[in-house]
Design an enzyme around this catalytic site. Structure first.
Site, PDB file in Angstrom:
ATOM      1  CE  LYS A 169      -3.870  -2.326   0.291  1.00 17.25           C
ATOM      2  NZ  LYS A 169      -4.901  -2.279  -0.756  1.00 17.25           N
ATOM      3  CG  HIS A 300     -10.596  -6.638  -4.752  1.00 23.40           C
ATOM      4  ND1 HIS A 300     -11.719  -6.174  -4.126  1.00 23.40           N
ATOM      5  CD2 HIS A 300      -9.555  -6.276  -3.993  1.00 23.40           C
ATOM      6  CE1 HIS A 300     -11.356  -5.540  -3.033  1.00 23.40           C
ATOM      7  NE2 HIS A 300     -10.049  -5.587  -2.936  1.00 23.40           N
TER       8      HIS A 300
END
Ligand code: MG
Length: 366
Positions: A169, A300
Site C-alpha cells: 500500500k 480483487h
C-alpha cells in the site's frame, strides 16, 4: 428447476490484527449474502463483502428489493433474472453501490446452483479456459499501518513461502514516506520478485504523476487505483505519462464504465470485482471486453471473493489473482488452496461460496 426460497444473512468476521490502506483501517469483514433453495434439492450460496460497515443495508436490499422477485424463477435463466432484478425495484435507487453489491450476491448464488446441478466446479462449467494452477500475488505484507521493519519482515516471510509477486500500500500524506517504504521492500526482496503498489484512490492527478515518476526506479509492475475510480479522463492522462501500467476496477460498478476506461485508454490491468460489478454475469462481459483489447484481468482478493478463483480459470486473459490470506482457516467450506505462489484448481461442484456450518453459526449476526 424452480427457486422455492431464499434467506439472507450477515456474517461478521474479525480479521485478526488491524490492517490499513490509505482510505480505511479494517478490523472486521462482513460477508453479506443469501442462500437460495430450489425444488431440485440444490442450495446456492452467494455473498458480497464489506470492510466492516453497511452489511445491514445490503441485507435490507436483498430482503426488500430482490428476494420476493426470485421466487418461482428458474435459476437456469440466470441472465434473464439478472436483467429482471437490475431493471426491477432497485433501478430507481440502484445501478451502483448497495443495490449492485446485493445483486452480485444473488447472481453468484444462481451460478453456484448451476454449477452444482451440473456436478462441476464453476470454472469448468463456464468453459474451463485454463486447467493449470493460477499464479497469485499477496497483499498481506504491505499494509500502510506496518512499520518499515514490519514491511521488510513480512515481505521476506512471504518470499520464503514461495510468493513471487507482492503488493504494498502507498498513499501516505508525504510522498517521500511512500518512496522510502517502497525502496525498503524492494531492497529486501531483490529484483527477482515482482512488486506492485496500491494507492486506494488517495492521489489527485498532480500527486499521482509525481508518484509514478518517483516510484519508477523500483520497477513497480503496476500502480493501482491512483485516482478517484470514476475519473476516466484523469486515468487516461496519467497513463500517458506513467512509466508503470495503471491497474483499476475494484470500485467500478458497471460494464459501461469498464467500456469507457478500456476504450479511452485509461487502464492497463482490469481488476473487475465480482461483488462490485454485480455478479458473475457482468464480470464475464467485462473480462471478454478486456480480452478483445488485449488487456489482462486480475481480480480483487481471490481468497475472500472465493468465486474469483473460478472466474480467472474460465477466461484466457488472466494474469494474476490477488490473495490476502487473513486466516489460517477461513469461514468457507472449501477455502482456496494456495501452494508455492499458485492457487490450486478447485474441484468441488459449485462456486466455492458455501460457508462452513461452524463459521456460519459463529459469525452470523442475529
Ligand atoms: Mg486495491
Amino acid at each position: 428447476m424452480k427457486i422455492t426460497g431464499a434467506e439472507s444473512f450477515v456474517l461478521e468476521t474479525p480479521v485478526g490484527g488491524a490492517i490499513a490502506d490509505s482510505m480505511q483501517s479494517v478490523e472486521k469483514l462482513e460477508f453479506v449474502g443469501l442462500r437460495i433453495e430450489t425444488d431440485h434439492d440444490i442450495t446456492g450460496c452467494g455473498y458480497t463483502v464489506t470492510v466492516g460497515a453497511g452489511g445491514k443495508t445490503l441485507q435490507t436490499v436483498l430482503d426488500t428489493l430482490f428476494i420476493q422477485d426470485l421466487l418461482g424463477e428458474d435459476p437456469r435463466n440466470v441472465r434473464q433474472i439478472w436483467n429482471k432484478l437490475y431493471y426491477g425495484k432497485a433501478h430507481w435507487i440502484g445501478r451502483a453501490g448497495a443495490a449492485t453489491m446485493a445483486q452480485a450476491a444473488v447472481d453468484i448464488a444462481l451460478w453456484d446452483i448451476l454449477a452444482k446441478s451440473a456436478g462441476e466446479p464453476l470454472w469448468r462449467y463456464l468453459g474451463g479456459a485454463r486447467a493449470d494452477p493460477i499464479a497469485i500475488y499477496n497483499t498481506h505484507a504491505g499494509w500502510l499501518n506496518y512499520s518499515e521493519d514490519q514491511l521488510r519482515r513480512e515481505a521476506a516471510k512471504l518470499v520464503g513461502e514461495g510468493y513471487k509477486t507482492l503488493k504494498m500500500k502507498v498513499g501516505l500524506d508525504d510522498l517521500r514516506d511512500d518512496v522510502r517504504r517502497v525502496a525498503a521492500v524492494r531492497s529486501e526482496i531483490g529484483d527477482a520478485i515482482d512488486l506492485m503498489v496500491d494507492a486506494n484512490q488517495k492521489w489527485d492527478s498532480r500527486r499521482a504523476c509525481e508518484a509514478a515518476r518517483r516510484l519508477a526506479e523500483f520497477d513497480v509492475k503496476w500502480i493501482e487505483e491512483p485516482l478517484h475510480p470514476d475519473d476516466v479522463e484523469g486515468h487516461v492522462k496519467l497513463r500517458q505519462s506513467s512509466p508503470a501500467p495503471i491497474a483499476l476496477g475494484e470500485h467500478v460498478y458497471s460494464t459501461h464504465m469498464f467500456r469507457d476506461f478500456i476504450q479511452r485508454g485509461g487502464v492497463d490491468v482490469v481488476q473487475v470485482d465480482v461483488c462490485r460489478v454485480g455478479g458473475v454475469t457482468p464480470w464475464l462481459q467485462v473480462a471478454s471486453l478486456a480480452d478483445s483489447f488485449g488487456l489482462p484481468v486480475c481480480p480483487h482478493a481471490g481468497d475472500l471473493m472465493q468465486v474469483h478463483q473460478h472466474l480467472v480459470k474460465a477466461i484466457p486473459n488472466n494474469w494474476l489473482l490477488e490473495v490476502i490470506p487473513l486466516w489460517e482457516k477461513g469461514p468457507f467450506e472449501h477455502q482456496v488452496v494456495l501452494e508455492n505462489g499458485y492457487c490450486m484448481s478447485p474441484e468441488m461442484p459449485g462456486a466455492s461460496t458455501d460457508f462452513s456450518e461452524e463459521a456460519f453459526s459463529r459469525y452470523r449476526v442475529s
